[in-house]
Design an enzyme around this catalytic site. Structure first.
Site, PDB file in Angstrom:
ATOM      1  CB  ILE A  96      -0.961  -0.016   1.212  1.00 16.02           C
ATOM      2  CG1 ILE A  96      -1.873  -1.240   1.101  1.00 16.02           C
ATOM      3  CG2 ILE A  96      -1.769   1.272   1.275  1.00 16.02           C
ATOM      4  CD1 ILE A  96      -2.715  -1.504   2.341  1.00 16.02           C
ATOM      5  CG  HIS A 113      -9.780  -4.471  -6.350  1.00 16.47           C
ATOM      6  ND1 HIS A 113      -8.833  -4.855  -5.412  1.00 16.47           N
ATOM      7  CD2 HIS A 113     -10.968  -4.923  -5.892  1.00 16.47           C
ATOM      8  CE1 HIS A 113      -9.444  -5.491  -4.420  1.00 16.47           C
ATOM      9  NE2 HIS A 113     -10.746  -5.542  -4.686  1.00 16.47           N
TER      10      HIS A 113
HETATM   11  C1  GRF Z   1      -4.949  -9.313 -10.563  1.00 15.38           C
HETATM   12  O1  GRF Z   1      -6.041 -10.110 -10.275  1.00 15.38           O
HETATM   13  C2  GRF Z   1      -5.214  -7.879 -10.190  1.00 15.38           C
HETATM   14  O2  GRF Z   1      -6.548  -7.498 -10.332  1.00 15.38           O
HETATM   15  C3  GRF Z   1      -4.826  -7.845  -8.737  1.00 15.38           C
HETATM   16  O3  GRF Z   1      -3.721  -8.693  -8.634  1.00 15.38           O
HETATM   17  C4  GRF Z   1      -3.759  -9.666  -9.688  1.00 15.38           C
HETATM   18  C5  GRF Z   1      -2.445  -9.558 -10.407  1.00 15.38           C
HETATM   19  O4  GRF Z   1      -2.313 -10.551 -11.396  1.00 15.38           O
HETATM   20  N1  GRF Z   1      -4.601  -6.498  -8.282  1.00 15.38           N
HETATM   21  P1  GRF Z   1      -1.139 -10.460 -12.463  1.00 15.38           P
HETATM   22  O5  GRF Z   1       0.160 -10.410 -11.657  1.00 15.38           O
HETATM   23  O6  GRF Z   1      -1.329  -9.235 -13.280  1.00 15.38           O
HETATM   24  O7  GRF Z   1      -1.232 -11.710 -13.275  1.00 15.38           O
END
Ligand code: GRF
Length: 191
Positions: A96, A113
């Site tokens: 964060i 998200h």
């Molecule tokens: C995704 O589901 C994103 O929404 C979340 O973390 C995950 C990351 O996946 N914040 P990746 O590393 O992009 O495959």
């Protein structure tokens, strides 16, 4: 957000892991119509697969970690300034950012998200959505503000949950949609 008048906006992507969204954004950024160019991939995790991928794609990578997060951010801010980074995409970045950092890039950090915000902020969204027998979930691209997963929504996709869905199936389906809306959200910001 400021229009880019033909010049692509110098962008950094922050990741902590797999980097499938990063991979997707790299592909998108190389499209002529994309308003961004990715000049840096930063990770707080040395072993993030996304870092190796960025290297293969010949994009500058940066790994910094420090138990004291404000020290990490201080080092990072210095490099972002040197590299003239103007825009930040968080893509699975598991820390964060502090208010101080966000202030320096106010309105210029976005995040993806895996839920239909404002519902299910925070971690383990799919698990919680399934446990609560929700009928819909989704994914959201939003600006980053001082409150976790609470900034202005740029784009959202609603996704139906099926009776036979499980964690694996649902995450996979949501991720597929994430890959569609993240570039669309960026186009929207700069249009
Ligand atoms: C995704 O589901 C994103 O929404 C979340 O973390 C995950 C990351 O996946 N914040 P990746 O590393 O992009 O495959």
């Amino acid at each position: 957000m400021k229009r880019y008048f033909g010049k692509k906006v110098s962008t950094a992507v922050f990741i902590s892991g797999r980097g499938s969204n990063l991979k997707n954004l790299i592909k998108f950024s190389r499209n002529k119509k994309s308003p961004i160019k990715i000049d840096l991939v930063f990770s707080n995790n040395r072993n993030a697969y996304g870092l190796s991928y960025a290297k293969i794609e010949k994009i500058n990578t940066l790994f910094i970690n420090d138990k004291k997060f404000y020290i990490l951010e201080k080092k990072l801010l210095k490099i972002l300034k040197e590299k003239k980074i103007k825009f930040i995409c968080l893509a699975g970045f598991m820390r964060i950012l502090t208010n101080n950092f966000i202030k320096k890039f106010k309105g210029r950090i976005i995040n993806i998200h895996p839920s239909l915000l404002p519902k299910y902020k925070g971690l383990n969204t799919h698990r919680r959505v399934l446990d609560n027998n929700e009928i819909y979930t989704g994914c959201t691209v939003h600006f980053v503000n001082y409150k976790l997963d609470s900034g202005k929504i740029i784009l959202q996709k609603k996704i139906k949950i099926f009776k036979n869905d499980n964690l694996k199936k649902l995450s996979k389906r949501v991720l597929k949609e994430e890959h569609k809306i993240y570039p669309k959200a960026i186009m929207k910001i700069f249009s």
